[in-house]
Design a protein around this motif. Structure first.
Motif: not given
Length: 444
Positions: A30-50, A52-60
């Protein structure tokens, strides 16, 4: 005849199958239709699926994971900003310590991002209330200056005073300062507008008007007659307006008040609409006859001037009270001297209050000297002293310098005098009340 199906009449059976967009199996398809994240924190974090319906942010940098979303609940990014901005990340902290230990690095400025230039501190967003916009109106400012001068009786030259000019210029530089002649014209224009407003009220009143005359003498022996009108409008609202101030070079003459009344009736077009005339000034018989003749000429339906009064009710009450006080002058003077003796010394006043507590006098009145030109203050002084007569009677035992006060008979005379003055006092309070019921209001 069998109909050949085509694109216009074909019956198509579609088996609609639900598509789970958030399921793990369809996450990649399924293509991701969410809007582009603009926060500065996403330059230092990635989102991982852990799960069903649970996602966590991982520090680079340090690979620590933080809660991000569970189902439809999103944790936000505030805790992620704190991790990278306040030294919680060990990798970022080691990089900061290494940069500080270098002899070639300049010390970071307080409050700057020099300790970690790659990281921007979280920015706070404030909601600023939009202030209402008011257009500058020079004409309204001139009107308010004229109104200020009239209301507070300021001299017209105040607009040319350096202090006032500096204040106005600093308050509104766009305002062109007015001079003496300009503000004089504005004051006259304000007077004419107010006069037109009162004129409309007088023209719309359903009944007649009552006039009251007062005289003020200046130090140049020139008199000014103040003509005040009272009338009731169609809504039963009482109006009291100062209509004219007529200068009289000879205020002691018998025709002074006649001239003022004639000018007022002519100026306001009130011939035939006058109901009564009240004069708050002693007049001779010639002056009274002159006024009565004027009323009969200008107002033929006024019963030949029979409603002409010598004094108003308030002045009549004051005259009665002054006569009563004058008849008991010696007793009133004794009470006044006793009150003056106590009030002229703080120590004596404290001794008087202490003696009042010892005698357990229930009165809550406080002693106060009177103004002999105002009978109501004399009445209040006599009333308070009569309720505290026991304290005055025992004051000579604790204070040898206190002279003998009024006798028992004199205190009884004071009580009787207060009883009669109370009737006049209550009537005067009723007359000066802020709101007086009109004649169509009945209290049961």
């Amino acid at each position: 005849m069998e109909t050949v199906p085509n694109e216009n009449n074909a019956l198509v059976n579609l088996d609609l199958q639900p598509v789970f967009l958030d399921s793990p199996n369809n996450m990649e398809a399924t293509p991701n239709k969410r809007r582009k994240k603009k926060s500065i924190v996403w330059e230092h974090f990635t989102i991982e699926n852990v799960g069903a319906g649970c996602r966590r942010a991982c520090c680079k940098q340090c690979k620590q994971s933080f809660a991000y979303s569970t189902g439809n609940k999103v944790a936000g990014t505030s805790h992620l900003k704190r991790h990278i901005a306040k030294g919680s990340c060990p990798v970022v902290l080691r990089n900061q310590e290494r940069d500080l230990s270098s002899p070639f690095s300049a010390p970071p400025k307080i409050g700057s991002n020099a300790m970690n230039p790659a990281i921007e501190p979280p920015k706070r967003r404030y909601r600023t209330a939009t202030a209402p916009f008011f257009a500058f109106d020079s004409d309204r400012c001139r009107h308010e200056i004229a109104r200020m001068i009239i209301m507070h009786d300021y001299p017209l030259h105040i607009v040319e005073h350096p202090g006032f000019m500096a204040f106005v210029q600093n308050l509104q530089p766009q305002f062109d300062m007015v001079n003496f002649s300009t503000v004089q014209g504005d004051c006259v224009a304000t007077y004419l507008r107010e006069k037109q407003s009162i004129q409309r009220l007088i023209e719309g009143m359903p009944g007649r008007i009552c006039l009251t005359l007062d005289l003020w003498n200046s130090c140049q022996t020139t008199g000014y007659v103040f003509v005040t009108g009272q009338f009731v409008d169609s809504d039963w609202k009482i109006h009291r307006k100062l209509l004219n101030v007529v200068m009289e070079p000879y205020p002691e003459s018998d025709s002074a008040f006649s001239h003022a009344v004639s000018s007022c009736l002519s100026d306001w077009n009130m011939e035939g609409r006058l109901f009564s005339l009240t004069v708050n000034q002693p007049l001779s018989e010639i002056g009274i006859d002159s006024l009565r003749g004027l009323l009969s000429e200008k107002n033929p339906n006024i019963l030949g001037g029979q409603l002409l009064l010598r004094n108003c009710l308030a002045r009549s009450l004051s005259g009665i009270a002054q006569e009563a006080l004058k008849a008991n002058h010696e007793t009133v003077k004794k009470v006044r001297d006793c009150v003056k003796y106590v009030k002229t010394s703080e120590s004596l006043e404290e001794k008087f209050l202490s003696l009042k507590q010892q005698l357990q006098v229930p009165s809550t009145k406080m002693l106060a000297l009177d103004d002999q030109t105002q009978w109501n203050t004399t009445y209040e002084m006599l009333l308070a002293a009569s309720e505290l007569k026991e304290v005055f009677s025992c004051l000579d035992t604790s204070d040898p310098d206190y002279s003998k006060g009024p006798t028992g008979e004199e205190w009884k005379l004071v009580e009787n005098l207060c009883t009669y003055l109370k009737l006049l006092f209550d009537t005067a309070i009723l007359l000066t009340a802020s709101s007086i019921p009109t004649t169509n209001t009945r209290n049961w």
